[in-house]
Write a protein that holds these residues in place. Structure first.
Motif, PDB file in Angstrom:
ATOM      1  N   ASP A   1      48.330  35.438  47.673  1.00 46.30           N
ATOM      2  CA  ASP A   1      47.069  36.170  47.642  1.00 46.30           C
ATOM      3  C   ASP A   1      46.152  35.470  46.650  1.00 46.30           C
ATOM      4  O   ASP A   1      46.356  35.533  45.440  1.00 46.30           O
ATOM      5  CB  ASP A   1      47.324  37.620  47.209  1.00 46.30           C
ATOM      6  N   THR A   2      45.129  34.793  47.168  1.00 44.92           N
ATOM      7  CA  THR A   2      44.188  34.062  46.311  1.00 44.92           C
ATOM      8  C   THR A   2      42.810  34.720  46.316  1.00 44.92           C
ATOM      9  O   THR A   2      41.818  34.094  45.963  1.00 44.92           O
ATOM     10  CB  THR A   2      44.045  32.601  46.783  1.00 44.92           C
TER      11      THR A   2
ATOM     12  N   ASN B   1      55.220  25.693  54.146  1.00 41.90           N
ATOM     13  CA  ASN B   1      54.249  26.496  54.887  1.00 41.90           C
ATOM     14  C   ASN B   1      54.406  27.991  54.664  1.00 41.90           C
ATOM     15  O   ASN B   1      53.448  28.749  54.782  1.00 41.90           O
ATOM     16  CB  ASN B   1      54.341  26.188  56.382  1.00 41.90           C
ATOM     17  N   GLU B   2      55.631  28.413  54.322  1.00 49.67           N
ATOM     18  CA  GLU B   2      55.830  29.863  54.124  1.00 49.67           C
ATOM     19  C   GLU B   2      55.196  30.380  52.837  1.00 49.67           C
ATOM     20  O   GLU B   2      55.106  31.591  52.628  1.00 49.67           O
ATOM     21  CB  GLU B   2      57.317  30.201  54.150  1.00 49.67           C
ATOM     22  N   VAL B   3      54.761  29.475  51.960  1.00 56.30           N
ATOM     23  CA  VAL B   3      54.070  29.906  50.732  1.00 56.30           C
ATOM     24  C   VAL B   3      52.642  30.300  51.104  1.00 56.30           C
ATOM     25  O   VAL B   3      51.813  29.447  51.395  1.00 56.30           O
ATOM     26  CB  VAL B   3      54.074  28.787  49.671  1.00 56.30           C
ATOM     27  N   ARG B   4      52.373  31.613  51.119  1.00 63.31           N
ATOM     28  CA  ARG B   4      51.060  32.132  51.502  1.00 63.31           C
ATOM     29  C   ARG B   4      50.607  33.164  50.469  1.00 63.31           C
ATOM     30  O   ARG B   4      50.684  34.363  50.683  1.00 63.31           O
ATOM     31  CB  ARG B   4      51.130  32.775  52.891  1.00 63.31           C
TER      32      ARG B   4
ATOM     33  N   ARG C   1      43.896  25.672  53.669  1.00 58.23           N
ATOM     34  CA  ARG C   1      45.152  26.407  53.527  1.00 58.23           C
ATOM     35  C   ARG C   1      45.016  27.630  52.631  1.00 58.23           C
ATOM     36  O   ARG C   1      45.541  28.709  52.957  1.00 58.23           O
ATOM     37  CB  ARG C   1      46.227  25.477  52.971  1.00 58.23           C
ATOM     38  N   TYR C   2      44.329  27.480  51.486  1.00 56.99           N
ATOM     39  CA  TYR C   2      44.364  28.548  50.476  1.00 56.99           C
ATOM     40  C   TYR C   2      43.097  29.404  50.419  1.00 56.99           C
ATOM     41  O   TYR C   2      43.076  30.419  49.725  1.00 56.99           O
ATOM     42  CB  TYR C   2      44.668  27.958  49.100  1.00 56.99           C
TER      43      TYR C   2
END
Length: 487
Positions: free
Chosen positions: A251-252, A246-249, A276-277
């Motif tokens: 910039d997309t 979950n900590e993978v956030r 999510r993304y």
């Protein structure tokens, strides 16, 4: 125009604009043209000319694209070779395609009668302007070997008319322009990597970033550093990315969309990934025999999860029964496709070609239905259909239920022989990262969501589900590994 002259056109219009890049560097349009001319001269020196076949056994790298255009510039044909093939499999493809030259990363040729060229030795020094590229759109461009899950791989013959039409359709359907930037993560030995991720954006004036093998640990680093506007991937990749901690956030914000193809994806996976993304996934459908793509959920317009979208502009889709009669809205039947993207045929296999192309219609072997607005829903492969006690069962429905459980990364359903029912349903499931699968919980889920006759008699937990070279689940391998149901 054929793709043989695309580097010239791009260099004339915008010589300093970006064309392609990989981990070793980038090429402007003018530099790409220069490299293509140099490579074409090298191929000529090796005796390559019109009608010859050049095999590329290469990892994802800029030279692959350079060699595509250089080969077409000479009126020759490319056959991509999966670098993971054994020497025996490579030799079989070289013999079947009658390849005259094999370009490799390194090492000896697996066939004594085929000349080998190390890609590191490829000419790159500027050469004088060469003759105008040929303009014969009926000339063979690509010889794509099918993955071979139904037998010995067959060579799909695609001419310049096929790839020109597919790239034009793709650029229109994806609404691509000069500001777009494609991140290539699929293998270049597959038609999707070549046509959708390279030729289509280059035709639209966009640029391409060529990545190596997909790695979930570095994928979003690439997205943040290269700022692509779209990419193509298979459902397995999206499943892995959706299961990251979950900590993978990342910039997309540069991404307009991702394309999901090569195998069916569940509506649950698509929704979970998008939530999510923050960018949409456009699920599509196609075959190598149709130059890669035939349907896509629209970039602008309703996207219907669980469907693979509507026909590309310039293609027609029908659903037919075994006699070729059109089925009504919502009724299952075989998916057939017609358009200028349909292959010339299978190399040296006229009988098999005649079986799959009937009156211009490509018979896909896939089963599905159309709704009133023309959205296609796939329910399975006709050869994958399970018949249990006279009831037809399509594995995708069961796979979608199993893949909807948070502990499951991927599911594959097959039929195995049974002396009472004829066939029974067996499911293979691969756990999501850092998860443990409880088969009892999955059986309970199937009891809740599936009719009794569709429920798996057994659920097998495996470390990884067998895949073929292009990321599709290899059900033949699963069937071969599974013992018949006990009496």
């Amino acid at each position: 125009m054929t793709f043989a002259s695309l580097p010239d056109r791009r260099a004339d219009l915008d010589p300093h604009g970006p064309a392609i890049s990989d981990a070793t560097g980038s090429l402007t349009n003018a530099q790409l043209l220069s490299r293509v001319r140099a490579a074409a001269r090298h191929l000529q020196h090796r005796g390559i000319g019109p009608g010859d076949v050049v095999a590329l056994k290469l990892a994802n790298r800029s030279e692959f694209v350079v060699l595509l255009f250089a080969t077409w510039r000479l009126g020759a044909t490319i056959t991509p070779v999966n670098p993971a093939l054994t020497d025996v499999e490579v030799a079989r493809q070289l013999a079947d395609s009658a390849a005259r030259l094999l370009v490799v990363e390194d090492g000896p040729t697996p066939a004594d009668d085929v000349v080998t060229l190390r890609v590191a030795d490829l000419y790159d020094a500027p050469v004088a302007a060469d003759p105008a590229p040929p303009a014969d759109t009926s000339a063979p461009a690509l010889l794509i070997y099918t993955s071979g899950t139904t037998g010995v791989p067959k060579g799909v013959m695609l001419d310049h008319t096929n790839i020109d039409a597919m790239a034009e359709m793709g650029a229109q359907a994806l609404q691509l322009g000069e500001a777009d930037r494609c991140l290539l993560i699929l293998p270049l030995f597959h038609v999707n990597g070549i046509v959708v991720s390279v030729l289509t954006p280059l035709l639209a004036g966009a640029s391409v970033v060529i990545a190596g093998r997909f790695d979930p640990r570095t994928f979003f680093d690439l997205v943040e550093s290269e700022r692509p506007t779209f990419f193509s991937a298979v459902p397995t990749i999206y499943s892995i990315l959706a299961a990251l901690p979950n900590e993978v956030r990342p910039d997309t914000s540069s991404l307009r969309f991702g394309i999901c193809g090569a195998a069916p994806a569940s509506a649950e996976l698509l929704g979970r990934f998008e939530d999510r993304y923050g960018f949409p996934l456009l699920e599509g459908y196609g075959l190598s025999e149709g130059t890669c793509a035939s349907t896509l959920n629209p970039v602008s317009g309703p996207r219907r999860a669980g469907t693979v979208g509507i026909a590309f502009p310039g293609q027609e889709i029908r659903i037919v029964d075994p006699n070729g009669t059109d089925m009504g809205v919502g009724m299952d039947g075989e998916v057939v496709v017609r358009g200028p993207n349909v292959m010339r045929g299978y190399l040296g296999r006229p009988d098999e070609t005649a079986r799959v192309i009937v009156d211009g219609w490509l018979h896909t072997g896939d089963v599905g239905h159309l709704d009133a607005e023309g959205y296609l829903t796939l329910v399975g492969r006709s050869k994958d259909m399970i018949i249990r006690g006279g009831e037809n069962i399509y594995p995708k429905e069961i796979e979608d239920v199993l893949a909807g459980h948070p502990s499951v990364l991927e599911a594959a359903v097959i039929g195995v022989p049974d002396h009472i029912w004829g066939e029974v349903v067996v499911a293979y499931v691969q756990p999501a990262p850092d998860s443990t699968v409880d088969p009892a919980a999955l059986h309970a889920l199937c009891t809740q969501k599936l009719s009794r006759y569709k429920r798996p008699t057994s659920i097998v937990v495996v470390e990884a589900i067998a895949k073929n070279a292009v990321g599709k689940i290899d059900k033949n391998t699963l069937r071969a590994a599974h013992a018949p149901a006990p009496s």
